[in-house]
Enzyme design. Structure first.
Site, mmCIF file in Angstrom:
data_model
loop_
_atom_site.group_PDB
_atom_site.id
_atom_site.type_symbol
_atom_site.label_atom_id
_atom_site.label_comp_id
_atom_site.label_asym_id
_atom_site.label_seq_id
_atom_site.Cartn_x
_atom_site.Cartn_y
_atom_site.Cartn_z
ATOM 1 N N HIS A 356 29.681 77.396 -15.483
ATOM 2 C CA HIS A 356 28.754 76.468 -16.145
ATOM 3 C C HIS A 356 29.276 75.867 -17.432
ATOM 4 C CE1 HIS A 356 24.973 76.775 -13.840
ATOM 5 N NE2 HIS A 356 25.470 77.941 -13.456
ATOM 6 N N LYS A 544 16.715 69.074 -25.985
ATOM 7 C CA LYS A 544 17.655 70.007 -25.371
ATOM 8 C C LYS A 544 17.974 71.055 -26.427
ATOM 9 C CE LYS A 544 20.412 66.408 -24.693
ATOM 10 N NZ LYS A 544 20.787 66.588 -23.298
ATOM 11 N N ARG A 545 18.706 72.109 -26.052
ATOM 12 C CA ARG A 545 19.131 73.076 -27.055
ATOM 13 C C ARG A 545 19.852 72.375 -28.198
ATOM 14 N NH1 ARG A 545 18.859 78.629 -25.957
ATOM 15 N NH2 ARG A 545 19.593 78.757 -28.091
ATOM 16 N N LYS A 550 26.289 69.052 -28.437
ATOM 17 C CA LYS A 550 25.296 68.097 -27.929
ATOM 18 C C LYS A 550 25.027 66.971 -28.931
ATOM 19 C CE LYS A 550 22.871 71.423 -24.881
ATOM 20 N NZ LYS A 550 22.738 70.777 -23.548
ATOM 21 N N LYS A 656 16.297 64.284 -15.089
ATOM 22 C CA LYS A 656 14.825 64.226 -15.170
ATOM 23 C C LYS A 656 14.382 62.872 -15.723
ATOM 24 C CE LYS A 656 14.934 69.099 -16.492
ATOM 25 N NZ LYS A 656 14.940 69.977 -17.678
#
Ligand SMILES: *Cc1c(COP(=O)(O)O)cnc(C)c1O
Length: 811
Positions: A356, A544-545, A550, A656
């Protein structure tokens, strides 16, 4: 199918309510109404659950066991009703009893047994396996406390325990008669018995593993699969206090506490690894319990273990459950008398591993001393796997010590879990095309050249049942009206919607649906935090986290810049924007917590500055979780997917959003690449360094953050604003962020991508002004989102990895 109508349902509900609460509905609390509905639905499911299990057994079907340390299910009531095909009927029936189904659904505690994308993926996979009729089981840990609850106090994250079982859990069934014993510590006694070595584990600490089963209901197909979560208990739960001498009594309490700690709490780290003994204990605990119960069930169903690999497939979700491999070897050899070679062949045929992440800080490796002490027999087996593996490497790469050392399973005092997972599995997959290519060519290239046929890609997906049908009923209805209902069972059929992308009336309907969803979200934000936002502004969302890779900081910096611009030029022509953030930081991740503080400081300043009120708003929503995401996703105009290229393995929130008609602002990272390929460059906003440029910087250096900053007056100003008291009287407050960006040369290229990001935002601002064209782009995104249904992903796993015969039956 369930044979109930409104009238029978109402009778059932009232009867159940009386049974459970002994009183009349009229005086009942909302909570008791919710519980009644939950128990009633569980009762409806019970018959189908039993018959599914029976039919799997009778037909002797191959079973898939998806082992994952995390399952981020969210709420179950709404989706269970939806999949049973009775949600609309129940809603009407309850309304006739003056009960709002929507409000009862909101009472359910999220089942938050996961950190983020990885755990949510496991949950989407369960839904897809059941909906495709695949005999698929989830296997994990029943944490007493799930992912912590986030509170924002004075702009900072405060963590509170997530006591999700406080008011009980109507969905789970405790199966005390299916308990297993898991053994820790102790020693291994080796004896020669008739010329064969026998290994006996002695002086160990036994832990009782109790399974709790949750039904996983397929979509209108009468299939109910099982999620089995294990809870740790002392072997003898009854303490006869009088019979303990003082020393024994304390020992008994100590034992009880140390056992219960195992399933007490989910580790809140995402994409990060810490060598904590308790974490290793958790991993072996659920792996061993899960495997023992698989073998027990297989044998009781009359199976011969020689054929285990024909009837069982085990999936290892990230390296966390990798101990499956030596544990299966142990059971086959020590308990069942198999020779090494036979046990190894069966194990490899059964196991498959998904990687992952390529973040080095996330790769699990356990100190040998800790591992050996906690799991002495398992360690012996890993040593033997390693020595045989290295021997094979030597045969192929004779003399290449460096390479063999790099690839070894045990090296430098550590057990390397990814290496063990690759050696002991027949399949290794990445989660998006780009990610798999990077695994093959960079991160795991040694293994790829050694085992080229093991590596494959399975691009992630999301269940459209939760993320479209449930979260966005109005859009679902528009799709049904335009292209018919076939997309519900066959999400690829959504492509037919592209024909409507130029249709003005469909575009207007899309606009109205989006606006209604924005009004709903605006109301949630108003009632939670008192901030008024304009539903006609662009809802620009990054949820998101919170993690440096990110790049929430990139988003924050551009808001700081935009704010400066408007102050300087009050007539600046921009479409008003509402920036919406949500996400949790790992409690020990200082930089991520500072990022939350920065966003909140920016929000505070902007939201109270009358000069920008009609143009900008910034909202940080507290406690991001699945049920909150279900409200946010359908309301987003813009989906921010701005990770440093190569760092986000796939991402799933990107999928999504597109499925709900949000347009993507993205780097060409993870599955963003495939989204771009699907919708075309005209229907997405791409910016930033590409893979080649990033890998080149990492390899050859040459990036200088100071230089980038000094050459851009906007960056000079906003980086300076971080430390000059502009956003906080405490000038030290955001110094860590400043230093990360400049002093430490910003390993995530935030400053380097800044200019390109702003230009893309400019294009987006221009595009939004043409309402019809914007909705055309939204329609194209929706039409091409079917391929990102986890049904497609699961079909690929089933045919490409699990070798499942059932597929031919169900496709
Ligand atoms: C989908 C989802 C995620 C994953 O989001 P990414 O943007 O892909 O990292 C995390 N948390 C929740 C609650 C989600 O629903």
């Amino acid at each position: 199918m369930l044979k109930i109508n409104k009238e029978t349902f109402k009778k059932d509900y009232e009867k159940k309510f009386l049974e459970m609460h002994g009183t009349e509905l009229a005086f009942a609390s909302e909570q008791s109404k919710y519980e009644t509905l939950g128990v009633l639905v569980r009762d409806y499911v019970a018959g189908m659950w039993l018959s599914t299990t029976k039919s799997y057994n009778e037909n002797n079907e191959k079973q898939v066991y998806y082992f994952s340390m995390e399952f981020l299910l969210g709420r179950l009531l709404g989706n269970t009703l939806l999949n049973l095909g009775i949600r609309d009927m129940c809603k009407e029936a309850l309304a006739e009893l003056n009960i709002s189904l929507d409000s009862l659904e909101e009472l359910e505690q999220d089942q938050g047994l996961g950190n983020g994308g990885l755990g949510r993926l496991a949950a989407c996979f369960l839904d897809s396996m059941a909906s495709l009729g695949i005999p698929g089981n989830g296997c994990g840990i029943r944490y007493k406390y799930g992912f912590f609850e986030q509170k924002i106090i004075d702009g900072s994250q405060i963590e509170a325990p997530d006591n999700w079982l406080r008011s009980g859990n109507v969905w789970e069934i405790r199966k005390a008669d299916k308990a297993e014993i898991v053994r820790f510590g102790g020693e291994v006694k080796v004896e020669d018995i008739n010329g064969r070595l026998a290994f006996t584990h002695i002086n160990y600490e036994p832990v009782l593993a109790i399974p709790y089963d949750t039904p996983v209901v397929g979509y209108e197909n009468d299939v109910v699969n099982t999620l089995r979560l294990w809870s740790a208990e002392p072997v003898s739960n009854e303490f006869d206090f009088s019979s303990f001498s003082r020393g024994d009594f304390l020992k008994a309490i100590e034992y009880k506490n140390s056992v219960e700690a195992i399933s007490q709490v989910l580790y809140p780290e995402d994409s990060f690894y810490e060598g904590k003994m308790l974490r290793l204990k958790q991993q072996y605990f659920f792996v061993s319990a899960g495997l023992q119960s698989i073998i027990r069930h297989y044998k009781s169903n009359g199976g011969n273990l020689k054929g285990l690999d024909e009837k069982v497939a085990i999936h290892i979700n990230d390296t966390h459950p990798t101990l499956i491999i030596p544990e299966l070897m142990r059971i086959l050899m020590d308990d069942e008398g198999f020779a090494w070679e036979d046990a190894w062949r069966i194990t490899k045929n059964i196991c498959a591993y998904t990687n992952h992440t390529i973040l080095s800080e996330a790769l699990e490796k356990w100190p040998v001393d800790m591992f050996r002490k906690l799991l002495p027999r398992i360690y012996m087996i890993v040593e033997e796997i390693n020595s045989r593996f290295c021997q094979n490497l030597w045969n192929k790469y004779t003399g290449q010590w460096d390479k063999i050392h790099r690839m070894a399973i045990i090296a430098d005092g550590y057990v390397k879990m990814a290496h063990l997972a690759i050696a002991g599995s027949h399949s290794v997959n990445g989660v998006a095309k780009l990610h798999t290519e990077i695994l093959k060519k960079q991160e795991m290239s040694d293994f790829y050249y050694y085992y080229p046929r093991k590596f494959n890609n399975k691009t992630n997906g999301i269940t459209h049942r939760r993320w479209l049908l449930k979260a966005n009923p109005e859009l679902t209805n528009l799709l049904k009206e335009t292209i018919g209902p076939s997309f519900i069972k066959h999400p690829m059929d959504m492509e037919a919607f592209e024909r409507f992308s130029n249709n003005k009336s469909v575009q207007e309907k899309l606009h109205d649906i989006k606006r209604n969803n924005k009004v709903n979200l605006a109301e949630i934000i108003r009632s939670n935090q008192g901030i008024i936002i304009d539903p006609d502004s662009i809802f620009d969302v990054q949820v998101k986290r919170i993690h440096a890779y990110k790049r929430q900081t990139l988003n924050a910096l551009r808001i700081m810049d935009l704010y400066n611009e408007i102050i300087e030029n009050p007539n600046l022509d921009i479409v008003p924007r509402t920036f919406i953030f949500a996400g949790k930081a790992a409690p020990g991740y200082f930089l991520a917590k500072k990022t939350i503080e920065l966003i909140n400081a920016i929000a505070e300043k902007i939201n109270t500055d009358p000069r920008v009120q009609n143009k900008l708003k910034v909202v940080f929503m507290e406690n991001y979780k699945v049920s909150l995401a279900e409200h946010i996703v359908p309301a987003a105009d813009v989906s921010e997917q701005i990770s440093t290229t190569t760092k986000e393995a796939s991402g799933t929130s990107n999928m999504k959003f597109m499925m709900n008609g949000g347009l993507t602002m993205a780097t060409l990272d993870g599955a963003n690449v495939e989204i771009r390929d699907e919708v075309g460059d005209d229907n997405i906003f791409i910016f930033g360094l590409n893979e080649r440029e990033i890998l080149d910087y990492y390899k050859h250096g040459g990036y200088n953050a100071w230089e980038v900053c000094n050459n851009d007056p906007r960056l000079r100003r906003i980086t300076n604003d971080l430390i000059n008291g502009y956003y906080s009287p405490d000038r030290e407050k955001f110094k860590t962020i400043y230093e990360h960006l400049l002093t430490y040369n910003d390993e995530f290229f935030v400053l380097k991508d800044f200019d390109s990001y702003l230009k893309a935002q400019d294009r987006l601002d221009k595009a939004y002004r043409d309402k019809h064209h914007w909705q055309k782009m939204a329609a194209v995104n929706i039409a091409h989102s079917g391929i990102f249904s986890s049904d497609r992903t699961i079909q690929e796993y089933a045919t490409g990895i699990w070798g499942s015969e059932f597929l031919y039956k169900n496709l």
